[in-house]
Design a protein around this motif. Sequence first.
Motif, PDB file in Angstrom:
ATOM      1  N   LEU A 441       0.829  -1.204   0.000  1.00  0.00           N
ATOM      2  CA  LEU A 441       0.000   0.000   0.000  1.00  0.00           C
ATOM      3  C   LEU A 441       0.866   1.258   0.000  1.00  0.00           C
ATOM      4  CD1 LEU A 441      -2.747  -1.100   2.547  1.00  0.00           C
ATOM      5  CD2 LEU A 441      -3.017  -0.833   0.093  1.00  0.00           C
ATOM      6  N   ALA A 442       2.003   1.210   0.694  1.00  0.00           N
ATOM      7  CA  ALA A 442       2.907   2.349   0.666  1.00  0.00           C
ATOM      8  C   ALA A 442       3.425   2.593  -0.745  1.00  0.00           C
ATOM      9  CB  ALA A 442       4.070   2.107   1.632  1.00  0.00           C
ATOM     10  N   THR A 443       3.712   1.513  -1.461  1.00  0.00           N
ATOM     11  CA  THR A 443       4.146   1.639  -2.846  1.00  0.00           C
ATOM     12  C   THR A 443       3.021   2.216  -3.709  1.00  0.00           C
ATOM     13  OG1 THR A 443       5.649  -0.232  -2.606  1.00  0.00           O
ATOM     14  CG2 THR A 443       5.022   0.357  -4.833  1.00  0.00           C
ATOM     15  N   LEU A 444       1.788   1.773  -3.484  1.00  0.00           N
ATOM     16  CA  LEU A 444       0.653   2.292  -4.241  1.00  0.00           C
ATOM     17  C   LEU A 444       0.438   3.778  -3.962  1.00  0.00           C
ATOM     18  CD1 LEU A 444      -1.879  -0.661  -3.828  1.00  0.00           C
ATOM     19  CD2 LEU A 444      -0.556  -0.076  -5.873  1.00  0.00           C
ATOM     20  N   GLU A 445       0.695   4.207  -2.723  1.00  0.00           N
ATOM     21  CA  GLU A 445       0.603   5.631  -2.410  1.00  0.00           C
ATOM     22  C   GLU A 445       1.523   6.431  -3.330  1.00  0.00           C
ATOM     23  OE1 GLU A 445      -0.477   7.946   0.101  1.00  0.00           O
ATOM     24  OE2 GLU A 445      -2.105   6.665   0.766  1.00  0.00           O
ATOM     25  N   ALA A 446       2.761   5.952  -3.506  1.00  0.00           N
ATOM     26  CA  ALA A 446       3.705   6.644  -4.361  1.00  0.00           C
ATOM     27  C   ALA A 446       3.312   6.547  -5.831  1.00  0.00           C
ATOM     28  CB  ALA A 446       5.110   6.079  -4.156  1.00  0.00           C
ATOM     29  N   ASP A 447       2.553   5.519  -6.175  1.00  0.00           N
ATOM     30  CA  ASP A 447       2.084   5.371  -7.562  1.00  0.00           C
ATOM     31  C   ASP A 447       0.953   6.329  -7.902  1.00  0.00           C
ATOM     32  OD1 ASP A 447       3.879   3.395  -8.155  1.00  0.00           O
ATOM     33  OD2 ASP A 447       2.466   1.741  -7.896  1.00  0.00           O
ATOM     34  N   GLY A 448       0.378   6.990  -6.894  1.00  0.00           N
ATOM     35  CA  GLY A 448      -0.688   7.942  -7.174  1.00  0.00           C
ATOM     36  C   GLY A 448      -2.035   7.583  -6.597  1.00  0.00           C
TER      37      GLY A 448
END
Length: 625
Positions: A441-448
């Motif tokens: 989810l942290a990675t998805l946050e950075a994905d937008g």
Amino acid sequence: MKTPAAPERGADAPLFALPFIAALQPLAVDDVLLAAVQEQDGAARLRVQRIREGGVAELHASPTLGAVVLVAGAAHLAIVAASGVSVLCRRSGAVVAYLPLRGVAAAAFDAGGHLWLLRERTLYRAPARDFGEPVVVDTEILAFTTAHGACLGLRLGRDGGLALVEPGAPGAAERATGIAAGALHAMRVDLCVAAEVAHVMVQPRLHAGIHATLLHRYDLGRAARLPSVRLPALRHLGVRRLKMQAWHGGAILTLAEAAGEMALCLLEPRDEQVRPVGPAGCEALDFASDAESCTAACLVVDTARPGGARDLVILDGAGAGLTPVRRHRGVAAAFGMASGGTVFLREVPGGFDLCRDGVDPPAPLASWRDRAAVPGLEVWSAAADGQGWDRRGAASPARLQRAGRSGGRPVPRVAFLPGLHKLPTAGLQSNLLQEFIRRVLATLEADGYACAAVQLPGSAGRGRSYRERAPLDDPDALAEQTRRALVAFIDEEPGPLAVLSSSLGALGLSRALEKIDTELACVLISPLYSAAAIGLPSADERGIGELRSGRCDVLVIHGSADEVAPHAQSVEYTSGPQAARRRLVTLDGEGHIYARWDSWLQAAAEIRAFLAATLRERPATERVA
């Protein structure tokens, strides 16, 4: 010790640059064993390190990820991992023996230095002279302890009840306790000896507010049974296994519900009910104790600020009851005690520190930092009055920047329903699956994407308003509970929406989709579709393939060897009438929590690709009346 700086969070950033702490075992206040999953050079490994003021030594490294138990003896250490058991010299850290026993659930050294291992119901003894080939001592042991030097085991007796026995002792005869065995296939059994009193705890394998926990007692000196104690059925799923520890005077410490909250409780030999002894106004999550020094440590959350940071309260038990003497704020879920000294992990911005209670100055023994660490997720929880939802958690800088660049367009959102109703936090969890999802989810946050966790009733450690029983035995009620949460989330703001859940969280989500006529993208990881699969009663007689999912596209990721949630159920679910909008990704040979790093990477890549292909193309999610 400091982790090398990680790249900016995104597709190429290590998921475990900041390690996931799997176990912590202090040998002394300045000598700590730490097991952690950490990613280096593109691969994650399970590493066991010995951390002292003089430096850090790596004792064990394995590509197989999973649960690990750290056991300390007078002269040796044992690392019990999924792949086997390593025995090391305590002084030098050198490996003495490797025992290729998989699936060991419990291990302990006795006073003679022998290592005892329990796998399913088979008890092994590895002799102290060389820890060579372990010897099978008994094949019907339910639990054992070596707390008083020798090994004492609990087994099914010849009379059909529970019996105590000294495994391997010459001429040892079982002692019938008069305790009925009951339906042990659905229960966990633990054994603890305090002074001359043996305590047998029989608790459900999964706490769901249905079955109570029983504490049976047997006086070893007088060969007499003492009155049993009934602990209330836990209404939440967060405490998966209650524990008990010997205290002085033949008493034990355990966790139990008291006045509607989980509390640290004391049970004296002559008492017929437990007595709360922990700090007032708090809900207890876990504890550790040392009877010799009359010291205990209790991990708590303040009920006045549900969902707030966890604190570690140090308690002095030299007098009557236990008196709080110190309180450490912002403590993660990993802590331990040795010889009265307490070691714990404190959450700090961008990482955590390994700290020691009572050390002045309070310099950490070790530190970990990740400059790309993302602040904790926004969390939605049931409001205290049962009407509506409360939201907490500050918006991350990345989310604020994204909102400024969106030009007023709805930002795609991802809602996470935690499995077993455990919330992922920026701190540490005992469940690697939940921690992996938090980092994705942290990675998805950075994905937008704008990500948030949705906390349903039944959660642990979040105050009275969230302590309603999760209706696992009533699929319709569970579906309605989940539907209300999703509707509140959908109605808050427009935008494409994805819902991600795992394990037991999928039980409510898979049925809630039948009740929501809204276009969603759903991801189910190691999903459970039926309470019957985990031994709970269920009134739902429909086939899993008959479950509808409306206008939702569904991605299912499931290990073919899942020992908790049968993989065949996901095959059935994705082969039903709506198979055209459902896709199954099977991870060959994996269980409920994946053991291979490439499986975690594949799961992360599948989730990101699925959301990129489905969620961004959707119109703004319509509000629900």
